[in-house]
Design an enzyme around this catalytic site. Sequence first.
Site, mmCIF file in Angstrom:
data_model
loop_
_atom_site.group_PDB
_atom_site.id
_atom_site.type_symbol
_atom_site.label_atom_id
_atom_site.label_comp_id
_atom_site.label_asym_id
_atom_site.label_seq_id
_atom_site.Cartn_x
_atom_site.Cartn_y
_atom_site.Cartn_z
ATOM 1 N N ARG A 137 7.375 -64.115 49.740
ATOM 2 C CA ARG A 137 5.973 -63.809 50.038
ATOM 3 C C ARG A 137 5.354 -64.988 50.795
ATOM 4 O O ARG A 137 5.577 -66.146 50.455
ATOM 5 C CB ARG A 137 5.209 -63.552 48.744
ATOM 6 C CG ARG A 137 3.731 -63.215 48.955
ATOM 7 C CD ARG A 137 3.035 -63.043 47.619
ATOM 8 N NE ARG A 137 3.557 -61.894 46.891
ATOM 9 C CZ ARG A 137 3.785 -61.879 45.575
ATOM 10 N NH1 ARG A 137 3.572 -62.972 44.851
ATOM 11 N NH2 ARG A 137 4.250 -60.791 44.996
ATOM 12 N N ARG A 256 -2.248 -68.757 35.266
ATOM 13 C CA ARG A 256 -1.837 -67.429 35.744
ATOM 14 C C ARG A 256 -2.222 -67.337 37.214
ATOM 15 O O ARG A 256 -2.868 -68.248 37.757
ATOM 16 C CB ARG A 256 -2.548 -66.343 34.917
ATOM 17 C CG ARG A 256 -1.943 -64.949 34.995
ATOM 18 C CD ARG A 256 -0.622 -64.809 34.267
ATOM 19 N NE ARG A 256 -0.268 -63.405 34.094
ATOM 20 C CZ ARG A 256 0.273 -62.630 35.030
ATOM 21 N NH1 ARG A 256 0.511 -63.122 36.221
ATOM 22 N NH2 ARG A 256 0.564 -61.361 34.778
ATOM 23 N N LYS A 257 -1.869 -66.262 37.865
ATOM 24 C CA LYS A 257 -2.264 -66.090 39.256
ATOM 25 C C LYS A 257 -3.779 -65.987 39.367
ATOM 26 O O LYS A 257 -4.476 -65.636 38.402
ATOM 27 C CB LYS A 257 -1.606 -64.858 39.854
ATOM 28 C CG LYS A 257 -2.032 -63.527 39.253
ATOM 29 C CD LYS A 257 -1.284 -62.394 39.941
ATOM 30 C CE LYS A 257 -1.643 -61.047 39.331
ATOM 31 N NZ LYS A 257 -0.901 -59.939 39.970
ATOM 32 N N GLY A 522 4.104 -48.100 40.938
ATOM 33 C CA GLY A 522 5.289 -47.720 40.187
ATOM 34 C C GLY A 522 5.195 -47.903 38.699
ATOM 35 O O GLY A 522 5.986 -47.323 37.940
ATOM 36 N N CYS A 527 0.064 -52.783 40.841
ATOM 37 C CA CYS A 527 0.051 -53.527 42.102
ATOM 38 C C CYS A 527 -0.448 -52.654 43.246
ATOM 39 O O CYS A 527 -0.959 -53.155 44.239
ATOM 40 C CB CYS A 527 1.440 -54.065 42.411
ATOM 41 S SG CYS A 527 2.051 -55.262 41.204
ATOM 42 N N GLY A 528 -0.297 -51.350 43.108
ATOM 43 C CA GLY A 528 -0.803 -50.416 44.108
ATOM 44 C C GLY A 528 -2.263 -50.057 43.924
ATOM 45 O O GLY A 528 -2.801 -49.240 44.679
#
Length: 616
Positions: A137, A256-257, A522, A527-528
């Site tokens: 990424r 965390r992110k 998914g 994430c979508g």
Amino acid sequence: MTPYKSIAVALLSISASSYLSTDAFVSTPSFGVHQQTRLNSATEVEHEVDSRTGKRTGNSFLSEETKERAAQGNPIEKAKQEKCATSLFVDVYEYAAKIRAGELDWKDVEKADLDTRIKYVGMLHRNKRTPGQFMMRLKVPNGIVNADQMRFYADSVEKYGEEYGVIDITTRQNIQLRGVKIEDAPDIIDGLHARNQTSFQSALDNVRNMVGSPLAGIDDQELVDTRELCNAINDLVSLDPETGTRGNPMWGNLPRKFNIAISGSRDDYAHTHINDIGLVPVAHAETGVMGFNVVLGGYMSIKRVAESIDSKMWIPADRNSVVTLCEAIIRIFRDEGDRKDRQKARLMWLVEKYGVDGFKEEVTKEIESYDRGVTVENTQPVDSSPFERRSLMGVHKQPQEGKVRVGFLVPSGRLSQEECRVVADLADKYSEGEIRLTVEQNIILPNVNEADLDKLLAEPAFGSESRFQVNPGRIEGNVVTCTGAQFCSLALIETKANAEDMGKKLEELVTVNRDIRIHWTGCPNSCGQVQVADIGIMGAPAKKMDPEKGKPVAVPGCKIFVGGRIGEDAHLALEPYATGIPLDSEDLIPTLVDILKKEFGAVDKQPAEEMVVIDE
């Protein structure tokens, strides 16, 4: 040099191998952090330094209390404490050299490096789907790339074949390269750095890609040009101010992110409501100075989906104020965020712990301690006059005389190597080499000469044999997907191929009078971003009657969410509209058609003539 000051382009483009030669990587006798201490003469405090890089370790920026919590924290925190991840790029070069020399196999790489720490370099091991291969990424602030970079992406993954060597546009205006192997990573990293890009700090516990307006600088309704601000924050978190190299250990060990989005207009193309920090452009009610209302805590995860909340803060829209605010919040999050439960290690939990007023007070105190002349004011009233969010697809006039922008569909955000090169050629020919990515995973060519428009639209890239479309249908042109089961081991279903196929089928079956956004994800990590969609499809268990067995059997299936909104009236659809729907077209398509008719006024398709319209 301070992190928020302007850095010369020459400094930005220094590559890792310019600062640390490949020979230096290879000659290191063993893997791991080679620690030494550095005395800070101003404070008389010794700091842990990785002798291979000359950089302080990420752990050295943590307080003793934070280190203690991390040492007792979750497995990822313990792995980061055992060996700091912020210099893992050195290990990647070392591993690569040994693999190329036949002295090491990727399977022999230390497990914690392979599965966890290497993510700091932006490399995520796809161990179940493609063992030994990684998704890499990048960091693409404001989603702006150029033709040379696009060709480099294609060249970087070409050796992995057409199935595995693909390029994805993400929901953060970012790029992901697929199929990468450790032995090839140094060449890709050096190539990125030579092109003023990096993969460092794009994954693991870091500030993720900076999202801004895809129309920055080319929009007649722009309130703030987000380009400089996105680049400034990107440099804050990922450019080392001491060495001038990519990778800033000061912000490389968060709990965390952390996601930041800056909106440039009332359209909110950046989706501020689902980011840890969202900056919403609003003029000050009394002075008229343009600034940002600050919203905090938006995020999506398997256990909780939260919409951002009003922080009761407003700041001016200048570089100093924006960077200072973000730095203050990130510092508080870094040192005080949860290091035990990763499901609670997001900013919203810390804001709720303080309370909104308490957190505002803490942020204000932190900002004042920097003594940069930045003031925080109360949230300002937003413009309530009628406004309709504008489309990014198709041809639209720019405020620049004789210029238009051309947005086109990239189905499911997936690009082949050849398609990358086609996009690069189009950009060189029509948009001065510039390419803009959107959070909807599509592409905009800016600054196209209106006189060249007919020639551009007649290009084979937009012909019947191409996947690209300048004027796609209102359904297929608004499909967003996560990676799906092809590469992601968490996904319960394949998303990209299904999304592209079913989007086309729905377009053939019904007509709608507005854009209908269909998002695919998914698994429950979302994430979508299915909760923001008009219709969201999430992989989930389902059963279907097996005529041979005479009983229902488990099949790939989904939950369906309905009613998410984006823009000024953003809203998350948190509860499923339907569950246990089999993924087969014969089951899912009728269900979706029914939803489109009942909830969005769709009617059966009638033949219609297609035409290109330039939006005035």
